[in-house]
Design an enzyme around this catalytic site. Sequence first.
Site, PDB file in Angstrom:
ATOM      1  N   ASP A  15       0.710  -1.184   0.020  1.00  0.00           N
ATOM      2  CA  ASP A  15      -0.059  -0.095  -0.008  1.00  0.00           C
ATOM      3  C   ASP A  15       0.952   1.039  -0.019  1.00  0.00           C
ATOM      4  O   ASP A  15       0.437   2.276   0.687  1.00  0.00           O
ATOM      5  CB  ASP A  15      -0.868   0.050   1.332  1.00  0.00           C
ATOM      6  CG  ASP A  15      -1.604  -1.247   1.407  1.00  0.00           C
ATOM      7  OD1 ASP A  15      -2.280  -1.690   0.308  1.00  0.00           O
ATOM      8  OD2 ASP A  15      -1.703  -1.954   2.533  1.00  0.00           O
ATOM      9  N   LYS A  18       2.374   2.154  -5.470  1.00  0.00           N
ATOM     10  CA  LYS A  18       2.977   1.745  -6.320  1.00  0.00           C
ATOM     11  C   LYS A  18       2.322   1.935  -7.717  1.00  0.00           C
ATOM     12  O   LYS A  18       2.569   2.072  -8.658  1.00  0.00           O
ATOM     13  CB  LYS A  18       3.396  -0.003  -6.147  1.00  0.00           C
ATOM     14  CG  LYS A  18       4.285  -0.177  -5.019  1.00  0.00           C
ATOM     15  CD  LYS A  18       4.538  -1.645  -4.937  1.00  0.00           C
ATOM     16  CE  LYS A  18       3.439  -2.534  -4.618  1.00  0.00           C
ATOM     17  NZ  LYS A  18       2.993  -2.134  -2.984  1.00  0.00           N
ATOM     18  N   GLY A  42      -3.837  -4.486  -4.107  1.00  0.00           N
ATOM     19  CA  GLY A  42      -4.859  -3.633  -4.413  1.00  0.00           C
ATOM     20  C   GLY A  42      -4.156  -2.017  -4.988  1.00  0.00           C
ATOM     21  O   GLY A  42      -3.504  -1.658  -4.121  1.00  0.00           O
ATOM     22  N   HIS A  43      -3.990  -2.025  -6.342  1.00  0.00           N
ATOM     23  CA  HIS A  43      -3.396  -0.929  -6.846  1.00  0.00           C
ATOM     24  C   HIS A  43      -4.294   0.079  -7.231  1.00  0.00           C
ATOM     25  O   HIS A  43      -5.170  -0.262  -7.853  1.00  0.00           O
ATOM     26  CB  HIS A  43      -2.560  -1.300  -7.947  1.00  0.00           C
ATOM     27  CG  HIS A  43      -1.240  -2.261  -7.393  1.00  0.00           C
ATOM     28  ND1 HIS A  43      -0.540  -2.975  -8.229  1.00  0.00           N
ATOM     29  CD2 HIS A  43      -0.715  -2.711  -6.444  1.00  0.00           C
ATOM     30  CE1 HIS A  43       0.380  -3.605  -7.773  1.00  0.00           C
ATOM     31  NE2 HIS A  43       0.238  -3.493  -6.238  1.00  0.00           N
ATOM     32  N   GLN A 228       2.357  -6.033  -3.080  1.00  0.00           N
ATOM     33  CA  GLN A 228       2.646  -6.232  -1.544  1.00  0.00           C
ATOM     34  C   GLN A 228       4.058  -5.148  -1.275  1.00  0.00           C
ATOM     35  O   GLN A 228       4.158  -4.340  -1.957  1.00  0.00           O
ATOM     36  CB  GLN A 228       2.986  -7.608  -1.038  1.00  0.00           C
ATOM     37  CG  GLN A 228       1.749  -8.156  -1.127  1.00  0.00           C
ATOM     38  CD  GLN A 228       1.226  -8.907  -2.306  1.00  0.00           C
ATOM     39  OE1 GLN A 228       2.197  -9.348  -3.056  1.00  0.00           O
ATOM     40  NE2 GLN A 228       0.057  -8.814  -2.810  1.00  0.00           N
ATOM     41  N   THR A 243       3.459 -12.275   3.170  1.00  0.00           N
ATOM     42  CA  THR A 243       2.325 -13.231   2.232  1.00  0.00           C
ATOM     43  C   THR A 243       3.427 -14.362   1.778  1.00  0.00           C
ATOM     44  O   THR A 243       4.545 -14.518   2.335  1.00  0.00           O
ATOM     45  CB  THR A 243       2.200 -12.077   1.139  1.00  0.00           C
ATOM     46  OG1 THR A 243       1.189 -12.667   0.229  1.00  0.00           O
ATOM     47  CG2 THR A 243       3.268 -11.732   0.332  1.00  0.00           C
TER      48      THR A 243
HETATM   49  P1  IMP Z   1      -2.173 -12.956   2.115  1.00  0.00           P
HETATM   50  O1  IMP Z   1      -1.001 -12.379   1.078  1.00  0.00           O
HETATM   51  O2  IMP Z   1      -3.607 -12.786   1.849  1.00  0.00           O
HETATM   52  O3  IMP Z   1      -1.646 -14.322   2.648  1.00  0.00           O
HETATM   53  O4  IMP Z   1      -1.708 -12.085   3.517  1.00  0.00           O
HETATM   54  C1  IMP Z   1      -0.698 -12.114   4.280  1.00  0.00           C
HETATM   55  C2  IMP Z   1      -0.378 -10.850   4.906  1.00  0.00           C
HETATM   56  O5  IMP Z   1      -0.173  -9.885   3.826  1.00  0.00           O
HETATM   57  C3  IMP Z   1      -1.362 -10.240   5.662  1.00  0.00           C
HETATM   58  O6  IMP Z   1      -1.033  -9.496   6.839  1.00  0.00           O
HETATM   59  C4  IMP Z   1      -2.153  -9.201   4.730  1.00  0.00           C
HETATM   60  O7  IMP Z   1      -2.822  -8.035   5.198  1.00  0.00           O
HETATM   61  C5  IMP Z   1      -0.966  -8.766   3.770  1.00  0.00           C
HETATM   62  N1  IMP Z   1      -0.920  -8.226   2.479  1.00  0.00           N
HETATM   63  C6  IMP Z   1      -1.275  -9.027   1.417  1.00  0.00           C
HETATM   64  N2  IMP Z   1      -1.189  -8.409   0.299  1.00  0.00           N
HETATM   65  C7  IMP Z   1      -1.136  -7.168   0.834  1.00  0.00           C
HETATM   66  C8  IMP Z   1      -1.268  -5.936  -0.043  1.00  0.00           C
HETATM   67  O8  IMP Z   1      -1.179  -5.783  -1.284  1.00  0.00           O
HETATM   68  N3  IMP Z   1      -1.199  -4.783   0.734  1.00  0.00           N
HETATM   69  C9  IMP Z   1      -0.955  -4.754   2.124  1.00  0.00           C
HETATM   70  N4  IMP Z   1      -0.899  -5.965   2.779  1.00  0.00           N
HETATM   71  C10 IMP Z   1      -1.136  -7.119   1.979  1.00  0.00           C
END
Ligand code: IMP
Length: 434
Positions: A15, A18, A42-43, A228, A243
């Site tokens: 977040d 990017k 989420g971009h 991420q 992640t």
């Molecule tokens: P997962 O990728 O859904 O397995 O989540 C693992 C961790 O990464 C969690 O804390 C999510 O909130 C975080 N996370 C995954 N993708 C994003 C992103 O695009 N932005 C911010 N946090 C993310």
Amino acid sequence: MQISNIAVVGLQWGDEGKGKVVDTMSRLCRHVVRYCGGANAGHSVQIGDEKYALHLIPCGIFREGVVNIVGNGVAFDPQVALDELAALAARGLTLGPDRLLISSAAHVVMPWHKLQDRLNEESLGAGKIGTTVRGIGPCYADKAMRSVAIRVGDLTDADALRDRIGRIAEIKSAIFAALYDAAPVDADPIADEYVEYGRQLAPMIANTGAILRSACRNGERIMFEGGQGSLLDVDHGTYPFVTSSTVTACGVPSGAGVPPSAVGTVVGVMKAYSSRVGAGPFPSEQDNEIGECLRRRGHEYGTTTGRPRRCGWLDAFAVRYAADLSGVSELAVTLLDVLSGLDELKICTGYRLGGQTLENYDATVLAGAEPVYESMSTWPEDIALCRNFDDLPQATKAYVARVEELIGRPVTIVSVGPRREQTIVRQTQIKGLS
Ligand code: IMP
């Protein structure tokens, strides 16, 4: 002279903005490639008054002539991709294979991955990771497992896909019943759904690695778009609160199918403060009025899940670690406008642990780390209308200069709002940008 490729990576917990930086630079590139993550990302991109939130499709789609690629390193959810394509088409942006390609080697997120993500999180109770529940972790786990994985190329052979889904559903049903006392997975409707996805996506499925390697040979510039942020990297982040993919620039070669020498200039994107969604250590978190103020001003709610983000002061110690890991040569600082008018302003410059100052950032020992802060001068002025670096207040320029010193890289892009025109570009080595 060969024009260098560009990699854009997040230096915090995602977040960082990017999407906007990729959109700004995509006009310089022939290809924009996602190489990690999936629909957990989420971009956000704002063009004029139109706001777009993309999860799977690269942010280069707003520029004509740019070929966007979902690389082999992505956990690809066909349902999300098709919904995203339909939503873009409804707003007048219809994308065909001339604008969007998907690697046949990318792994497919299946309904049982999302189910497993949710059941696993529920079973962890207070110890949960706080995932986006998009099935990302289970999809990558199956990729490593191999025998129960499905790749994008598999979607186009209907008979083989039905057989495979039937066999995997039996295995998943047995596991979910044993672990979570869950109902069996019904293979037939899933097979119907995914055969249909394969039919719709077939024109876009390609050997994207070959296309990118050929682009490298022909001197066509590529931008690698990270998902991420580095502190969520599966190897180098705040494990296990991370992640499941390699999100730093180290993931570019394997996630896109190009040699390491093709990575090019790495631009690190960082917010002027910090935010994090989900659980895990966050030493500079401000779980107080300051954090609430940053959340309100920065609209810090997840693009994918809508969850309120945890907010805090900029952690320059962590960002420097992330910049070193990815070999960042330039920095883009975003959301600088959010800091205007604060009563106090701090930067975390290091940690103390057990009475000692930590020499190196170590993502494995953060739980007890105490942040060391440096106070910075605040500025009352709204900077959203500034279009040149010299227009910024003295205190804002001093903040940026201190960031450069602490991270050890120049800040070449400064964002003071979501619009394209609210981007200040300084002297950069990226040819064509300034
Ligand atoms: P997962 O990728 O859904 O397995 O989540 C693992 C961790 O990464 C969690 O804390 C999510 O909130 C975080 N996370 C995954 N993708 C994003 C992103 O695009 N932005 C911010 N946090 C993310």
